[in-house]
Design a protein around this motif. Structure first.
Motif, PDB file in Angstrom:
ATOM      1  N   ASN A 120     -33.553  -2.473   3.534  1.00 31.67           N
ATOM      2  CA  ASN A 120     -33.598  -1.167   4.193  1.00 31.67           C
ATOM      3  C   ASN A 120     -34.711  -0.315   3.586  1.00 31.67           C
ATOM      4  O   ASN A 120     -35.456   0.374   4.292  1.00 31.67           O
ATOM      5  N   GLY A 121     -34.802  -0.350   2.253  1.00 31.10           N
ATOM      6  CA  GLY A 121     -35.878   0.384   1.588  1.00 31.10           C
ATOM      7  C   GLY A 121     -37.242  -0.114   2.002  1.00 31.10           C
ATOM      8  O   GLY A 121     -38.186   0.679   2.166  1.00 31.10           O
ATOM      9  N   LEU A 122     -37.374  -1.432   2.184  1.00 30.14           N
ATOM     10  CA  LEU A 122     -38.656  -1.980   2.638  1.00 30.14           C
ATOM     11  C   LEU A 122     -38.982  -1.502   4.047  1.00 30.14           C
ATOM     12  O   LEU A 122     -40.134  -1.151   4.343  1.00 30.14           O
ATOM     13  N   LEU A 123     -37.983  -1.465   4.924  1.00 27.28           N
ATOM     14  CA  LEU A 123     -38.216  -0.967   6.279  1.00 27.28           C
ATOM     15  C   LEU A 123     -38.690   0.481   6.234  1.00 27.28           C
ATOM     16  O   LEU A 123     -39.654   0.859   6.939  1.00 27.28           O
ATOM     17  N   ARG A 124     -38.061   1.290   5.421  1.00 25.83           N
ATOM     18  CA  ARG A 124     -38.488   2.695   5.292  1.00 25.83           C
ATOM     19  C   ARG A 124     -39.917   2.776   4.763  1.00 25.83           C
ATOM     20  O   ARG A 124     -40.736   3.549   5.269  1.00 25.83           O
ATOM     21  N   HIS A 125     -40.239   1.949   3.744  1.00 24.22           N
ATOM     22  CA  HIS A 125     -41.585   1.948   3.168  1.00 24.22           C
ATOM     23  C   HIS A 125     -42.622   1.545   4.217  1.00 24.22           C
ATOM     24  O   HIS A 125     -43.704   2.157   4.306  1.00 24.22           O
ATOM     25  N   LEU A 126     -42.326   0.523   5.021  1.00 28.11           N
ATOM     26  CA  LEU A 126     -43.272   0.075   6.042  1.00 28.11           C
ATOM     27  C   LEU A 126     -43.526   1.175   7.063  1.00 28.11           C
ATOM     28  O   LEU A 126     -44.661   1.341   7.549  1.00 28.11           O
ATOM     29  N   ASP A 127     -42.502   1.938   7.378  1.00 28.05           N
ATOM     30  CA  ASP A 127     -42.672   3.060   8.298  1.00 28.05           C
ATOM     31  C   ASP A 127     -43.543   4.144   7.669  1.00 28.05           C
ATOM     32  O   ASP A 127     -44.479   4.664   8.303  1.00 28.05           O
ATOM     33  N   GLU A 128     -43.280   4.474   6.409  1.00 28.05           N
ATOM     34  CA  GLU A 128     -44.013   5.556   5.745  1.00 28.05           C
ATOM     35  C   GLU A 128     -45.468   5.195   5.485  1.00 28.05           C
ATOM     36  O   GLU A 128     -46.319   6.083   5.395  1.00 28.05           O
ATOM     37  N   THR A 129     -45.779   3.913   5.363  1.00 26.51           N
ATOM     38  CA  THR A 129     -47.152   3.488   5.078  1.00 26.51           C
ATOM     39  C   THR A 129     -47.902   3.029   6.318  1.00 26.51           C
ATOM     40  O   THR A 129     -49.024   2.509   6.213  1.00 26.51           O
ATOM     41  N   GLY A 130     -47.304   3.218   7.505  1.00 26.71           N
ATOM     42  CA  GLY A 130     -47.989   2.871   8.743  1.00 26.71           C
ATOM     43  C   GLY A 130     -48.149   1.385   8.970  1.00 26.71           C
ATOM     44  O   GLY A 130     -49.105   0.958   9.643  1.00 26.71           O
ATOM     45  N   ASN A 131     -47.213   0.584   8.465  1.00 26.58           N
ATOM     46  CA  ASN A 131     -47.316  -0.864   8.603  1.00 26.58           C
ATOM     47  C   ASN A 131     -46.382  -1.436   9.662  1.00 26.58           C
ATOM     48  O   ASN A 131     -46.073  -2.629   9.628  1.00 26.58           O
ATOM     49  N   LEU A 132     -45.917  -0.606  10.586  1.00 25.22           N
ATOM     50  CA  LEU A 132     -45.083  -1.095  11.669  1.00 25.22           C
ATOM     51  C   LEU A 132     -45.931  -1.481  12.871  1.00 25.22           C
ATOM     52  O   LEU A 132     -47.035  -0.956  13.071  1.00 25.22           O
ATOM     53  N   ASP A 133     -45.427  -2.418  13.669  1.00 25.14           N
ATOM     54  CA  ASP A 133     -46.093  -2.824  14.902  1.00 25.14           C
ATOM     55  C   ASP A 133     -45.419  -2.096  16.058  1.00 25.14           C
ATOM     56  O   ASP A 133     -44.467  -2.597  16.664  1.00 25.14           O
ATOM     57  N   ARG A 134     -45.904  -0.891  16.341  1.00 24.46           N
ATOM     58  CA  ARG A 134     -45.262  -0.038  17.345  1.00 24.46           C
ATOM     59  C   ARG A 134     -45.317  -0.667  18.732  1.00 24.46           C
ATOM     60  O   ARG A 134     -44.398  -0.488  19.539  1.00 24.46           O
ATOM     61  N   ASP A 135     -46.399  -1.379  19.040  1.00 26.80           N
ATOM     62  CA  ASP A 135     -46.493  -2.013  20.356  1.00 26.80           C
ATOM     63  C   ASP A 135     -45.430  -3.092  20.519  1.00 26.80           C
ATOM     64  O   ASP A 135     -44.801  -3.200  21.578  1.00 26.80           O
ATOM     65  N   TYR A 136     -45.230  -3.873  19.480  1.00 30.89           N
ATOM     66  CA  TYR A 136     -44.209  -4.921  19.552  1.00 30.89           C
ATOM     67  C   TYR A 136     -42.826  -4.291  19.686  1.00 30.89           C
ATOM     68  O   TYR A 136     -42.007  -4.734  20.494  1.00 30.89           O
ATOM     69  N   ILE A 137     -42.563  -3.264  18.897  1.00 32.42           N
ATOM     70  CA  ILE A 137     -41.266  -2.594  18.947  1.00 32.42           C
ATOM     71  C   ILE A 137     -40.983  -2.083  20.357  1.00 32.42           C
ATOM     72  O   ILE A 137     -39.886  -2.255  20.897  1.00 32.42           O
ATOM     73  N   ALA A 138     -41.976  -1.484  20.971  1.00 38.67           N
ATOM     74  CA  ALA A 138     -41.798  -0.910  22.307  1.00 38.67           C
ATOM     75  C   ALA A 138     -41.615  -1.981  23.370  1.00 38.67           C
ATOM     76  O   ALA A 138     -40.809  -1.822  24.303  1.00 38.67           O
ATOM     77  N   ALA A 139     -42.335  -3.074  23.236  1.00 40.55           N
ATOM     78  CA  ALA A 139     -42.321  -4.089  24.285  1.00 40.55           C
ATOM     79  C   ALA A 139     -41.135  -5.044  24.198  1.00 40.55           C
ATOM     80  O   ALA A 139     -40.641  -5.523  25.230  1.00 40.55           O
ATOM     81  N   HIS A 140     -40.685  -5.326  23.008  1.00 41.55           N
ATOM     82  CA  HIS A 140     -39.772  -6.464  22.857  1.00 41.55           C
ATOM     83  C   HIS A 140     -38.450  -6.156  22.163  1.00 41.55           C
ATOM     84  O   HIS A 140     -37.642  -7.071  21.969  1.00 41.55           O
ATOM     85  N   THR A 141     -38.192  -4.908  21.785  1.00 37.28           N
ATOM     86  CA  THR A 141     -36.991  -4.648  20.986  1.00 37.28           C
ATOM     87  C   THR A 141     -36.201  -3.451  21.506  1.00 37.28           C
ATOM     88  O   THR A 141     -36.682  -2.662  22.324  1.00 37.28           O
ATOM     89  N   ALA A 142     -34.993  -3.353  20.982  1.00 36.50           N
ATOM     90  CA  ALA A 142     -34.133  -2.184  21.234  1.00 36.50           C
ATOM     91  C   ALA A 142     -33.441  -1.839  19.925  1.00 36.50           C
ATOM     92  O   ALA A 142     -33.241  -2.695  19.059  1.00 36.50           O
ATOM     93  N   GLY A 143     -33.082  -0.556  19.777  1.00 39.96           N
ATOM     94  CA  GLY A 143     -32.291  -0.129  18.636  1.00 39.96           C
ATOM     95  C   GLY A 143     -33.075   0.246  17.403  1.00 39.96           C
ATOM     96  O   GLY A 143     -32.490   0.446  16.335  1.00 39.96           O
ATOM     97  N   PHE A 144     -34.412   0.390  17.535  1.00 40.96           N
ATOM     98  CA  PHE A 144     -35.218   0.648  16.338  1.00 40.96           C
ATOM     99  C   PHE A 144     -34.870   1.980  15.690  1.00 40.96           C
ATOM    100  O   PHE A 144     -34.744   2.068  14.459  1.00 40.96           O
ATOM    101  N   ASP A 145     -34.727   3.034  16.472  1.00 35.54           N
ATOM    102  CA  ASP A 145     -34.520   4.370  15.899  1.00 35.54           C
ATOM    103  C   ASP A 145     -33.256   4.412  15.043  1.00 35.54           C
ATOM    104  O   ASP A 145     -33.235   4.986  13.944  1.00 35.54           O
ATOM    105  N   ALA A 146     -32.185   3.787  15.525  1.00 32.46           N
ATOM    106  CA  ALA A 146     -30.932   3.802  14.767  1.00 32.46           C
ATOM    107  C   ALA A 146     -31.076   3.011  13.471  1.00 32.46           C
ATOM    108  O   ALA A 146     -30.564   3.417  12.415  1.00 32.46           O
TER     109      ALA A 146
END
Length: 886
Positions: A226-252
C-alpha cells in the motif's frame, strides 16, 4: 535380446513443486532407473533440484500399500469398492449429500481431479470436495478472482529472466523452487544490473543472494505494498492511460493506500526507513518489474489482501501482460494449477466457472447431463474437518494427501477422523498418520506409474507418463472414482477407459459456451487423439486453436477477456500483528524434503541435509530461554507440545522462530508442527495462517541422550524424544529421555531387533561417567551401533552411518569416529554429491578455494542443481573469521 540390456526412456514431469520440471526417466532391464532433467522442457531446460535428482531413491516398494484393505484385512477391489459405494449411498440417503465429502490433493493428475469433481458436484450434488492446495494457493486464487475476474496468472517463467527488478515476497525460492531461482541467478550473472529484492522475515539462503533484503514483520506485506502504491502516485509513476482504459476501482484502492505513509511504515512493517525508501525508489524507476510471491503471502489470515495489494501496484503501473512484468504466484504442488482448472476447490466449478452463478451452474450441468449440480460452496479444508468433528460429515474419502500432519490443530483433525463413522483413504503408502484411521484403504499408483497431465505455475500443461508397472493391486485414482460412480448408478456418465478420454472431456468443457468469456480455454484439445495425447508436448493455455502457444496471458497488459476490466481492491492492512504469548511461529519447507516426507523420507541423500525436526531461533531468544545450540527444545502452543532440535542463528528475526512442516509421527516422536498451530483462516480464501502463530519455548532437560545407526528400523523406540532418518544402508536415530535411565544393554538389544549373538556383540560400559556404547557385527559386517551418554553424544554421525553394512571391527565402532584416514565430512551441504561442511572448509584451507566456482571445480559441490550454492557462499564468507580464530 538379453533383458538386462533393455532400456526405455520416458519423458515425464517431476512430482514435487509447481515449477513442473521435465524429466527423462531411463528404465533399465535390471530394474534400475536413472533420472535426468529434460533439456527440451521449457520449465527447466535440463535443470533439476536435489529432490528431483534423487527421485530414483524414492521408488522402492518399502511401505507401499499394495492391496485394498477393510479394517486392516486384505480384500479384493470389488469388495472394497462395494463397501465405499454402498456406505456413501446409504449415508446420502439417510443424511443428504452434504453429509459426505472428498479431500483430495495437488498430487492428483488433472484427470483424477476432473473425475472426483464431476462425481461430487454433478452427481452426488454437494460441493464438499476440497484439496490440500487450499493450504498453499487459495489466497492467490481469491486475489486473482477479485482482480482479474478469473483465476489467471498473467506472467510466465520467461518474464523472470526478462525483468530488470525481481521482487520475491514470502518466498524462499532458492529452496522451495530451486530451478526458477537458478534461472534468475544465471540471468543476474549475465546481466549484473538486474536487481533482486527479497521480502521475508528470515534471512534465508534466497535473501543471501539479494541486492536488498527486507526482513519484514509478519503480516506487514499489505502495508508495505500500500505504501508503494502511495509512493508511485506521489512520484508520478502511475500509468494513468492504462488505469483509465483497463481498470476499475482505482480511487478507492488509492484512498485506502493513503493510510500507509512513509513515516508510519517502519512501525507497521518492522523495516528500516532507508531500506523502504530504497525499495520504493527501485520499484518506481524500473519498468520491467516482476513480483513473485508464495506461501509467505498466501498462508495468512489476510493473505488475499496481500495478494491484491501486490496486484494493485502492477495494475497502477500497467506492468503486467508484457515482457518482464507482472505479479506471479508460484504454486507449491505439481498440479495445484490443474486442480484449479477443473474446479477442485470447494468454492469453484469446473473450467473457471463460478458456483454462485446460476448460468454457470446450468452450463456445467448441461454439459455433464448430470441429475443435480452443487448450488453453493462446500466446506473448505479447515471447516471440513471441523464438520467431521461436529458429526455433520459422516463419510469422507481422502485421496493422495495426509491431513493429520499438514493441517493446523492436527490433533483435532486426528480426533475427528478417529470418531468419523466412515473414512476411506486412497494412497500409495501403507503407514501414514492419516491412513491409520481409515476403515477402507485403497492402493493408488505412485508417480512413476501414473499417466495423465499436470499444469505448472505458468499455466503450462505437461504430460506425466508412466514408466513403471503398477505393483500389487495398485490402481489409478480416476479408475477407483469411476468404479464407485458406476456402483452408485452413474456408469454412463463415467464410462472412461483411459486418461486421454477424461482429458478430452475436460478440454471440451473448457470451450463449452465459452465464446471468449473465460480465459481458461483448452478446447483445441477436445479432439486430441490418443496418439497425439501420448506424444503431447508441454503447452500453455489458453489453447483455443492449433497456432496458440501463449507466453503470457493478457497480451500488452490488456485484460484477459475482451470487454472485462481488471479491478483494484481497496486493502486495509491489519496494522501491527496481534500480540501473543511467546515467539511468533513461522512454518515452511526446507531444501531437501517435501510435504510430509512419504516420498523424500525414503531417500538417504535427501535425509542427510537435516536429519531431525528443528526450530530456528535468534541467539537472543535462545539465550533468554536458556536454550543452547543443538539442544532440545520443548515448543508449546494451543495446549499441545512438540520437541525439536535447536538451530540458533542470527538469520532468524528476533522474537520469531521457524519450524519445518515436514516431520510426522512416522519420523519423530514430537516433530509434527501442526499440533501447536492454531487454525485462524483468511475470510476470503479459507486458507489457514501457518506463518504467524504463537508458541512458548523451553529447554528439554534430558536425563540421558542416545544415538544409533541400525541396518533395520526398530519397531519401537522407548525414548521421550526420538527422530529417525534414512542412511544409505539403514537408519540413524537420535534419542533422549527426560526421566530415569534405562537398562542400557537391554535398550540396545531392543533397538537391534534380533537375538544378540555373543560373537558379534561388543560393549563399552563406564558406569562412573555414564557412557555406554554397543556394536553388533554379524558375518563381519556392521548391523548396528548404539551410543548413550548423560550429555549429547559426541559421535561423528556421517562416519557412523557410512559404516553400516561394511566390514568393521566392533571395537572400532565404539570410538564413534574414524581415524585420520577417514575424516568427518561434517553436516551435509551438497546433497547431490554428499559433500559436507568440513570438506568444503578443508578445500578452502588445503586447496585455496575462495569462491563457489572453486569449490565446484574441486569437490563438485553446487555443480548439479545449484540449491546449495548459497550455503557454500556463506561458508566461504565465514572463512576469514574462522581462519583468524584458528
Amino acid at each position: 535380446m538379453d533383458g538386462t540390456q533393455f532400456t526405455s526412456r520416458t519423458r515425464t514431469t517431476c512430482p514435487y513443486c509447481g515449477v513442473g520440471c521435465g524429466i527423462i526417466a531411463t528404465r533399465h532391464g535390471d530394474g534400475l532407473v536413472n533420472i535426468e532433467g529434460d533439456p527440451n522442457h521449457p520449465a527447466n531446460y535440463g535443470r533439476l533440484c536435489s529432490k528431483g535428482s534423487a527421485l530414483a531413491e524414492t521408488m522402492f516398494l518399502d511401505d507401499r500399500l499394495l492391496h485394498p484393505e477393510i479394517d486392516g484385512a486384505r480384500v479384493s477391489w470389488d469388495t472394497a469398492l462395494d463397501r465405499v459405494a454402498g456406505t456413501f449411498t446409504e449415508t446420502i440417503r439417510k443424511y443428504g449429500p452434504d453429509s459426505v465429502a472428498f479431500y483430495v490433493s495437488g498430487q492428483f493428475l488433472t484427470e483424477d481431479y476432473y473425475v472426483a469433481n464431476k462425481l461430487m458436484k454433478g452427481f452426488i450434488g454437494t460441493a464438499n470436495i476440497d484439496t490440500n492446495s487450499r493450504l498453499c494457493m487459495a489466497s492467490s486464487v481469491a486475489g486473482h478472482n477479485r482482480a482479474f475476474g478469473e483465476d489467471v496468472v498473467p506472467a510466465s517463467y520467461e518474464d523472470l529472466e526478462l525483468a530488470d527488478l525481481v521482487v520475491l515476497v514470502g518466498s524462499n525460492l532458492a529452496w522451495c523452487h530451486p530451478v526458477l531461482f537458478q534461472r534468475i541467478m544465471a540471468e543476474k550473472e549475465r546481466r549484473p544490473g538486474m536487481r533482486l529484492v527479497v521480502i521475508d522475515p528470515r534471512r534465508t539462503v534466497t535473501a543471501g543472494a539479494a541486492d536488498l533484503h527486507l526482513p519484514i514483520a509478519p503480516d506487514g506485506d499489505a502495508a508495505l505494498f500500500n505504501g508503494l502504491l502511495r509512493h508511485l502516485d506521489e512520484t508520478g509513476n502511475l500509468d494513468r492511460d492504462y488505469i483509465a482504459a483497463h481498470t476499475a476501482g482505482f480511487d478507492a484502492a488509492l484512498s485506502a493506500a493513503q493510510a500507509s505513509d512513509l513515516a508510519g511504515l517502519p512501525a507497521s512493517t518492522g523495516l528500516d526507513r532507508a531500506d523502504i525508501e530504497t525499495f520504493f525508489s527501485w520499484a518506481g524507476d524500473t519498468q520491467k518489474l516482476v513480483t513473485i510471491y508464495s506461501q509467505g503471502v498466501n498462508q495468512s489470515s489476510c493473505g488475499t489482501d496481500k495478494v491484491n495489494a501486490i496486484i494493485n501496484v502492477h495494475l497502477a503501473t500497467g506492468r503486467l501482460g508484457r515482457p518482464g512484468m507482472g505479479p506471479f504466484s508460484v504454486t507449491g504442488q505439481p498440479n495445484a494449477m490443474g486442480g484449479r482448472e477443473v474446479g477442485g476447490l470447494a468454492n469453484q466449478l469446473a473450467a473457471h466457472m463460478r458456483i454462485e452463478d446460476a448460468a454457470d451452474r446450468e452450463t456445467v450441468q448441461s454439459f455433464w447431463k448430470s441429475p443435480v449440480i452443487a448450488d453453493k460452496p462446500g466446506l473448505k479444508a479447515v471447516d471440513l474437518f471441523d464438520a467431521i468433528a461436529a458429526g455433520r460429515i459422516k463419510a469422507i474419502w481422502i485421496m493422495a494427501t495426509n491431513p493429520v500432519d499438514s493441517l493446523p490443530r492436527s490433533w483435532a483433525v486426528e480426533d475427528a477422523l478417529k470418531n468419523c463413522p466412515f473414512v476411506v483413504v486412497s494412497d500409495n503408502v501403507r503407514h501414514t498418520d492419516t491412513a491409520r484411521h481409515a476403515h477402507v484403504l485403497l492402493p493408488a499408483t505412485a508417480w512413476s506409474e501414473k499417466d495423465g497431465t499436470v499444469t505448472n505455475s505458468e499455466r503450462r500443461i505437461s504430460r506425466q507418463r508412466s514408466f513403471m508397472p503398477a505393483p500389487g493391486d495398485a490402481r489409478h485414482d480416476w479408475w477407483a472414482l469411476k468404479e464407485v460412480a458406476h456402483r452408485m448408478g452413474w456408469g454412463e456418465a463415467f464410462d472412461f477407459t483411459s486418461p486421454s478420454e477424461i482429458y478430452r472431456e475436460h478440454a471440451a468443457l473448457s470451450g463449452f459456451r465459452n465464446d471468449g468469456k473465460r480465459a481458461f480455454d483448452i478446447s483445441w484439445h477436445a479432439r486430441i487423439g490418443d496418439i497425439a495425447y501420448e506424444q503431447m508436448k508441454p503447452v500453455q493455455w489458453p489453447l483455443r486453436d492449433k497456432a496458440a502457444d501463449a507466453i503470457r496471458s493478457g497480451q500488452d497488459g490488456a485484460p484477459f477477456v475482451a470487454g472485462r476490466l481488471n479491478h483494484f481492491v481497496a486493502v486495509a492492512p491489519p496494522g501491527r500483528p496481534a500480540t501473543g504469548t511467546g515467539l511468533v511461529l513461522n512454518t515452511g519447507r526446507i531444501r531437501d524434503h517435501w510435504h510430509t516426507m512419504t516420498r523424500t523420507g525414503k531417500s538417504a541423500t535427501l535425509s542427510a541435509h537435516y536429519a531431525e525436526p528443528f526450530i530456528a531461533l535468534h541467539p537472543a531468544d535462545a539465550a533468554g530461554a536458556g536454550i543452547t545450540e543443538a539442544g532440545l527444545v520443548r515448543v508449546s502452543g494451543g495446549g499441545e507440545e512438540i520437541v525439536l532440535r535447536a538451530l540458533v542463528t542470527d538469520r532468524q528475526r528476533p522474537g520469531n522462530c521457524f519450524v519445518p512442516m515436514h516431520w510426522t509421527d512416522q519420523y519423530a516422536s514430537g516433530g509434527r508442527v501442526g499440533r501447536v498451530l492454531d487454525c485462524s483462516v483468511d475470510p476470503f480464501s479459507g486458507q489457514p495462517a501457518l506463518k504467524n502463530g504463537h508458541v512458548a519455548v523451553a529447554p528439554f532437560k534430558g536425563a540421558w541422550y542416545g544415538f544409533a545407526v541400525l541396518a533395520a528400523r526398530p519397531e519401537r523406540i522407548d525414548a521421550g524424544y526420538w527422530a529417525v532418518a534414512r542412511t544409505a544402508a539403514g537408519w540413524r536415530i537420535e534419542m533422549a529421555g527426560d526421566a530415569g535411565t534405562p537398562d542400557w544393554q537391554t535398550f540396545a538389544e531392543s533397538l537391534f531387533g534380533e537375538p544378540r549373538k555373543e560373537a558379534g556383540w561388543t560393549a563399552y560400559e563406564d558406569h562412573a561417567s555414564g557412557q555406554f556404547r554397543y556394536a553388533y557385527v554379524s558375518a563381519g559386517r556392521l548391523i548396528g551401533a548404539v551410543y548413550f551418554s548423560p550429555s549429547p553424544v559426541g559421535v561423528s554421525r556421517s562416519w557412523a552411518a557410512a559404516q553400516l553394512g561394511q566390514e568393521v571391527l566392533g571395537t572400532s565402532m565404539l570410538a564413534g569416529r574414524g581415524g585420520l584416514d577417514q575424516p568427518d565430512p561434517g553436516p551435509t551441504v551438497c546433497a547431490c554429491f554428499s559433500i559436507g561442511a568440513n570438506q568444503i572448509r578443508a578445500a578452502q584451507k588445503e586447496h585455496g578455494c575462495r569462491s563457489v566456482e572453486d569449490i565446484g571445480a574441486c569437490l563438485g559441490a553446487g555443480t548439479n542443481c545449484g540449491s546449495c550454492k548459497s550455503e557454500i557462499r556463506a561458508l566461504i564468507e565465514e572463512w576469514p573469521t574462522r581462519e583468524a580464530a584458528e
